[in-house]
Design a protein around this motif. Structure first.
Motif, PDB file in Angstrom:
ATOM      1  N   ILE A 242       0.848  -1.201   0.000  1.00  0.00           N
ATOM      2  CA  ILE A 242       0.000   0.000   0.000  1.00  0.00           C
ATOM      3  C   ILE A 242       0.880   1.246   0.000  1.00  0.00           C
ATOM      4  N   ARG A 243       1.931   1.205   0.803  1.00  0.00           N
ATOM      5  CA  ARG A 243       2.855   2.347   0.857  1.00  0.00           C
ATOM      6  C   ARG A 243       3.598   2.526  -0.463  1.00  0.00           C
ATOM      7  N   LEU A 244       4.014   1.426  -1.077  1.00  0.00           N
ATOM      8  CA  LEU A 244       4.732   1.508  -2.348  1.00  0.00           C
ATOM      9  C   LEU A 244       3.822   1.986  -3.482  1.00  0.00           C
ATOM     10  N   LEU A 245       2.544   1.645  -3.427  1.00  0.00           N
ATOM     11  CA  LEU A 245       1.612   2.041  -4.477  1.00  0.00           C
ATOM     12  C   LEU A 245       1.158   3.492  -4.366  1.00  0.00           C
ATOM     13  N   CYS A 250      -1.244   8.464  -6.507  1.00  0.00           N
ATOM     14  CA  CYS A 250      -1.297   9.929  -6.606  1.00  0.00           C
ATOM     15  C   CYS A 250      -1.177  10.386  -8.058  1.00  0.00           C
ATOM     16  N   LEU A 251      -0.359   9.682  -8.844  1.00  0.00           N
ATOM     17  CA  LEU A 251      -0.160  10.076 -10.241  1.00  0.00           C
ATOM     18  C   LEU A 251      -1.428   9.889 -11.066  1.00  0.00           C
ATOM     19  N   VAL A 252      -2.075   8.726 -10.947  1.00  0.00           N
ATOM     20  CA  VAL A 252      -3.187   8.413 -11.837  1.00  0.00           C
ATOM     21  C   VAL A 252      -4.558   8.706 -11.228  1.00  0.00           C
ATOM     22  N   TRP A 277      -8.593  -5.175   2.219  1.00  0.00           N
ATOM     23  CA  TRP A 277      -9.627  -4.433   1.502  1.00  0.00           C
ATOM     24  C   TRP A 277      -9.048  -3.136   0.944  1.00  0.00           C
ATOM     25  N   ILE A 278      -8.255  -2.430   1.734  1.00  0.00           N
ATOM     26  CA  ILE A 278      -7.643  -1.177   1.279  1.00  0.00           C
ATOM     27  C   ILE A 278      -6.725  -1.439   0.088  1.00  0.00           C
ATOM     28  N   LEU A 279      -5.941  -2.512   0.159  1.00  0.00           N
ATOM     29  CA  LEU A 279      -5.014  -2.832  -0.923  1.00  0.00           C
ATOM     30  C   LEU A 279      -5.779  -3.144  -2.213  1.00  0.00           C
ATOM     31  N   HIS A 280      -6.818  -3.957  -2.112  1.00  0.00           N
ATOM     32  CA  HIS A 280      -7.601  -4.280  -3.299  1.00  0.00           C
ATOM     33  C   HIS A 280      -8.272  -3.028  -3.866  1.00  0.00           C
ATOM     34  N   ARG A 281      -8.787  -2.190  -2.992  1.00  0.00           N
ATOM     35  CA  ARG A 281      -9.426  -0.961  -3.451  1.00  0.00           C
ATOM     36  C   ARG A 281      -8.403  -0.051  -4.138  1.00  0.00           C
ATOM     37  N   ARG A 282      -7.205   0.017  -3.583  1.00  0.00           N
ATOM     38  CA  ARG A 282      -6.163   0.855  -4.166  1.00  0.00           C
ATOM     39  C   ARG A 282      -5.786   0.371  -5.563  1.00  0.00           C
ATOM     40  N   ILE A 283      -5.697  -0.939  -5.741  1.00  0.00           N
ATOM     41  CA  ILE A 283      -5.367  -1.499  -7.051  1.00  0.00           C
ATOM     42  C   ILE A 283      -6.470  -1.182  -8.064  1.00  0.00           C
ATOM     43  N   LEU A 284      -7.728  -1.347  -7.663  1.00  0.00           N
ATOM     44  CA  LEU A 284      -8.836  -1.051  -8.573  1.00  0.00           C
ATOM     45  C   LEU A 284      -8.860   0.420  -8.962  1.00  0.00           C
ATOM     46  N   GLU A 285      -8.592   1.306  -8.010  1.00  0.00           N
ATOM     47  CA  GLU A 285      -8.579   2.742  -8.310  1.00  0.00           C
ATOM     48  C   GLU A 285      -7.465   3.086  -9.281  1.00  0.00           C
ATOM     49  N   ILE A 286      -6.291   2.477  -9.102  1.00  0.00           N
ATOM     50  CA  ILE A 286      -5.174   2.734 -10.018  1.00  0.00           C
ATOM     51  C   ILE A 286      -5.531   2.272 -11.429  1.00  0.00           C
ATOM     52  N   ARG A 291      -7.114   3.680 -17.036  1.00  0.00           N
ATOM     53  CA  ARG A 291      -8.102   3.688 -18.127  1.00  0.00           C
ATOM     54  C   ARG A 291      -8.514   5.118 -18.488  1.00  0.00           C
ATOM     55  N   GLU A 292      -8.531   6.005 -17.493  1.00  0.00           N
ATOM     56  CA  GLU A 292      -8.877   7.403 -17.744  1.00  0.00           C
ATOM     57  C   GLU A 292      -7.838   8.069 -18.647  1.00  0.00           C
ATOM     58  N   LEU A 293      -6.612   7.570 -18.622  1.00  0.00           N
ATOM     59  CA  LEU A 293      -5.524   8.163 -19.398  1.00  0.00           C
ATOM     60  C   LEU A 293      -5.407   7.596 -20.815  1.00  0.00           C
ATOM     61  N   ARG A 294      -6.241   6.623 -21.159  1.00  0.00           N
ATOM     62  CA  ARG A 294      -6.001   5.858 -22.379  1.00  0.00           C
ATOM     63  C   ARG A 294      -5.964   6.712 -23.644  1.00  0.00           C
ATOM     64  N   GLN A 295      -6.720   7.840 -23.690  1.00  0.00           N
ATOM     65  CA  GLN A 295      -6.758   8.659 -24.896  1.00  0.00           C
ATOM     66  C   GLN A 295      -5.513   9.526 -25.073  1.00  0.00           C
ATOM     67  N   CYS A 296      -4.705   9.610 -24.022  1.00  0.00           N
ATOM     68  CA  CYS A 296      -3.498  10.453 -24.098  1.00  0.00           C
ATOM     69  C   CYS A 296      -2.224   9.629 -24.153  1.00  0.00           C
ATOM     70  N   ILE A 297      -2.350   8.351 -24.308  1.00  0.00           N
ATOM     71  CA  ILE A 297      -1.185   7.476 -24.303  1.00  0.00           C
ATOM     72  C   ILE A 297      -0.643   7.327 -25.719  1.00  0.00           C
ATOM     73  N   THR A 298       0.663   7.502 -25.867  1.00  0.00           N
ATOM     74  CA  THR A 298       1.349   7.298 -27.145  1.00  0.00           C
ATOM     75  C   THR A 298       2.503   6.329 -26.946  1.00  0.00           C
TER      76      THR A 298
END
Length: 424
Positions: A242-245, A250-252, A277-286, A291-298
């Motif tokens: 959780i700390r490493l993620l 924060c970035l995404v 639960w926090i770890l799984h939620r953090r992974i899903l949010e990331i 996916r929100e960034l997909r249109q800006c990826i090159t």
């Protein structure tokens, strides 16, 4: 020891509330009984029971029965985890039933023989075995107790040593069960000669019998670790991840769309109880943020980083500059570095795109399909945690920093190329 047992019992109890299973229920009950045994064995507990029962030695019965119940349950759990014949599950149930009847019968015999005897004199819990060995009923009481303790510990050790299980956690627990049972058997080794000598009127070995209690305590510590050590290690790894993620989150999320985060109006999950639960939620949010960034990826960051990585393998100076091992990054590490560079490059592009859309009233920018997808898109769900942790570790890798710097410099000196890359 009582504090250790009760702490683990509460921990297992919380896990039982989240995931009710027979194994967790037996573990929780076992640790509560173990804690109660050590409370009764303490000077205050022993004296209180003696005063309440009218027998100075009265606490000995619940202590010895509690010990037998605890080790009996460990024995039965080991049988359930290591069935004698995997192709016939009923054989394990029959064996459990037979041993359970043996333990119940032994406990009944111990209760009857103890209650049928009146014991006087000052009570010293650690010297009960030798002080009362001249009483035939107590001798029978001790014989039944030690025989069942010997059978349980040695049988558990034998099954644990021979067991071949695929589950890593159960294999870890079984190894420590076996070690702790051998140590606990040291109590029997010390007690039997001391009791026999005391029964014949010789008390020179009394201190050897007292020393046996130390083996019992060490065996309990080993059992505690076997049942909770692996779980504690997993809990600590989850907190570490959780700390490493956090930087990747924060970035995404923070930089892209804070609305993807857990609803702030709801109570925050407990950071010590709801770790998984926090770890799984953090992974899903990331993953939602990516996916929100997909249109800006090159593909530009990926191409630049891979070429930079290839060129850097030629000289030791270049490898040292980018903190690369002799053979370069492994495929997994290279993919994580590429992903980190792609995401870091896409975030400012998304911000710029949104700013342009907001400044153009009434216009709606069309979004085509992305020309490049983030590496690891088809990763299995069970491997997402490992992959994202690697990406989070690579966010500030020298190779990623150099890649972004090269792209920024290239776009600054050649804006036409920048427009072409954006259009592509």
């Amino acid at each position: 020891m009582a504090g250790i047992f009760f702490a683990i019992a509460c921990w297992k109890g919380l896990a039982l509330l989240r995931e009710p299973t027979l194994t967790l229920a037996l573990m929780t009950i076992n640790f509560f009984i173990g804690g109660a045994v050590y409370v009764l064995a303490s000077p205050a507990g022993y004296q209180w029971v003696g005063t309440a029962s009218g027998q100075p030695w009265g606490a000995t019965l619940p202590i010895y029965v509690g010990i037998l119940v605890c080790y009996g349950k460990m024995h039965l759990l080991t049988i359930l985890w290591t069935p004698p014949r995997p192709d016939e599950p009923k054989s394990a149930l029959r064996m459990v039933t037979a041993w359970a009847l043996a333990y119940c019968t032994s406990i009944v015999i111990m209760i009857v023989t103890f209650l049928d005897t009146h014991l006087d004199g000052p009570a010293d819990p650690l010297r009960f075995n030798t002080e009362q060995a001249d009483n035939p009923r107590i001798l029978a009481f001790l014989a039944v107790f030690l025989v069942m303790l010997t059978s349980g510990t040695l049988n558990t050790w034998r099954r644990s040593r021979r067991a071949k299980v695929s589950d890593v956690w159960i294999a870890h627990a079984l190894r420590w069960f076996g070690r702790s049972m051998v140590v606990t058997f040291g109590y029997v080794v010390c007690s039997v000669p001391a009791i026999l000598a005391a029964a014949m009127g010789h008390h020179q070995l009394d201190n050897v019998g007292v020393m046996g209690a130390s083996f019992g305590m060490l065996g309990c510590i080993g059992t505690c670790y076997g049942l909770s050590g692996a779980a504690a290690s997993a809990w600590l790894r989850e907190r570490r991840d959780i700390r490493l993620l956090q930087p990747l989150w924060c970035l995404v999320i923070v930089e892209v769309n804070a609305g993807l985060a857990f609803n702030s109006t709801r109570p925050r999950p407990n950071p010590f109880i709801n770790i998984r639960w926090i770890l799984h939620r953090r992974i899903l949010e990331i993953l939602d943020g990516i996916r929100e960034l997909r249109q800006c990826i090159t593909d530009e960051p990926a191409l630049v980083l891979q070429e930079l990585h290839r060129q850097s393998l030629g000289t030791a100076a270049a490898r040292a500059r980018f903190a690369l091992p002799t053979g370069g990054l492994s495929p997994q590490e290279l993919e994580a570095a590429v992903t980190a560079a792609v995401l870091r490059h896409a975030v400012p592009k998304l911000k710029e795109q949104r700013a342009q859309q907001n400044s153009t009233a009434g216009s709606s920018a069309g979004h085509g399909r992305p020309a490049f997808t983030v590496p690891g898109r088809n990763t299995a769900a069970a491997q997402e945690r490992t992959r994202l942790v690697c990406v989070a570790r690579a966010l500030n890798h020298p190779l990623v920093e150099a890649t972004l710097q090269i792209i920024e410099t290239s776009h600054t000196t050649n804006p036409t190329r920048s427009e072409a890359v954006s259009a592509r």
